[in-house]
Design a protein around this motif. Structure first.
Motif, PDB file in Angstrom:
ATOM      1  N   LEU A  16      41.499  51.909  44.719  1.00  0.00           N
ATOM      2  CA  LEU A  16      41.024  50.590  45.148  1.00  0.00           C
ATOM      3  C   LEU A  16      40.278  50.652  46.484  1.00  0.00           C
ATOM      4  O   LEU A  16      39.233  50.014  46.614  1.00  0.00           O
ATOM      5  N   LEU A  20      36.470  49.323  47.000  1.00  0.00           N
ATOM      6  CA  LEU A  20      36.216  48.352  48.060  1.00  0.00           C
ATOM      7  C   LEU A  20      35.049  48.814  48.931  1.00  0.00           C
ATOM      8  O   LEU A  20      34.114  48.052  49.196  1.00  0.00           O
ATOM      9  N   GLU A  27      37.616  42.890  52.237  1.00  0.00           N
ATOM     10  CA  GLU A  27      38.917  43.467  51.907  1.00  0.00           C
ATOM     11  C   GLU A  27      39.943  42.420  51.486  1.00  0.00           C
ATOM     12  O   GLU A  27      40.597  42.560  50.447  1.00  0.00           O
ATOM     13  N   TYR A  31      41.428  42.220  47.508  1.00  0.00           N
ATOM     14  CA  TYR A  31      42.818  42.416  47.101  1.00  0.00           C
ATOM     15  C   TYR A  31      43.421  41.131  46.530  1.00  0.00           C
ATOM     16  O   TYR A  31      44.246  41.177  45.612  1.00  0.00           O
ATOM     17  N   GLU A  32      43.003  39.989  47.045  1.00  0.00           N
ATOM     18  CA  GLU A  32      43.463  38.713  46.498  1.00  0.00           C
ATOM     19  C   GLU A  32      42.950  38.541  45.059  1.00  0.00           C
ATOM     20  O   GLU A  32      43.701  38.142  44.167  1.00  0.00           O
ATOM     21  N   VAL A  34      41.975  40.938  42.957  1.00  0.00           N
ATOM     22  CA  VAL A  34      42.605  41.951  42.104  1.00  0.00           C
ATOM     23  C   VAL A  34      44.013  41.501  41.715  1.00  0.00           C
ATOM     24  O   VAL A  34      44.389  41.527  40.534  1.00  0.00           O
ATOM     25  N   GLY A  35      44.792  41.075  42.698  1.00  0.00           N
ATOM     26  CA  GLY A  35      46.154  40.613  42.425  1.00  0.00           C
ATOM     27  C   GLY A  35      46.175  39.407  41.502  1.00  0.00           C
ATOM     28  O   GLY A  35      46.985  39.341  40.571  1.00  0.00           O
ATOM     29  N   LYS A  50      48.115  48.443  46.765  1.00  0.00           N
ATOM     30  CA  LYS A  50      46.706  48.398  47.178  1.00  0.00           C
ATOM     31  C   LYS A  50      46.074  49.784  47.108  1.00  0.00           C
ATOM     32  O   LYS A  50      45.097  50.068  47.790  1.00  0.00           O
TER      33      LYS A  50
END
Length: 172
Positions: A16, A20, A27, A31-32, A34-35, A50
């Motif tokens: 990841l 990125l 960033e 990640y927000e 993806v989650g 992560k």
């Protein structure tokens, strides 16, 4: 949408942080996203915090490759499955291919077991010795050979009746 597109295009495991950096995502937003995609089920695969993402298609391809290898060769090494990320290779193979023989380092099909038993029986039908290791096309450890001889009903019975004497792990 860009994050979903990048992750959906993957066919194998990906870092990841590398994604990125390569795509210039923010960033926190990356990640927000993806989650959120993973939690919503819109991103099929395994997400490890992560650090990495492995798409489901990769795992399916690996499972198909293992199944094909087992069907073609009659044997699969546990180490190969562990390298693929299978947590319990013995249980996985026993569930996917019931009836096989669990040896020390690999899982063997009943057909391969029968072929090897027949080869050993034929070799020992004379007054000579038989090399159990030569009955297999794959490399087996001494522990595998001992486990095979113990798991084989016909070889165990023959050794028990003192028709054959185990000289070494591979020599009867």
């Amino acid at each position: 949408a860009r994050v979903r597109g990048v992750l959906s295009a993957l066919h194998g495991p990906a870092s990841l942080p590398a994604l990125l950096k390569a795509h210039g995502f923010n960033e926190a937003l990356f990640y927000e996203a993806v989650g959120g995609l993973h939690a919503a089920g819109r991103l099929a695969g395994t997400l490890q915090a992560k650090t990495s993402f492995t798409p489901a298609v990769h795992r399916l391809a690996q499972a198909a490759a293992v199944g094909a290898r087992y069907e073609q060769n009659g044997v699969v090494e546990y180490a190969a499955l562990a390298r693929m990320g299978v947590r319990d290779p013995r249980a996985h193979l026993a569930a996917e291919h019931p009836g096989g023989v669990q040896l020390d380092s690999c899982y063997m099909s009943p057909a391969l077991v029968s072929t090897a038993e027949a080869g050993v029986e034929e070799a020992l039908s004379g007054a000579g010795a038989a090399d159990l290791r030569s009955a297999f096309d794959c490399d087996l450890t001494d522990a595998d050979l001992v486990a095979f001889a113990a798991a084989s009903a016909s070889l165990s019975a023959a050794v028990g009746a003192k028709r054959y004497l185990p000289l070494t792990a591979s020599l009867l």
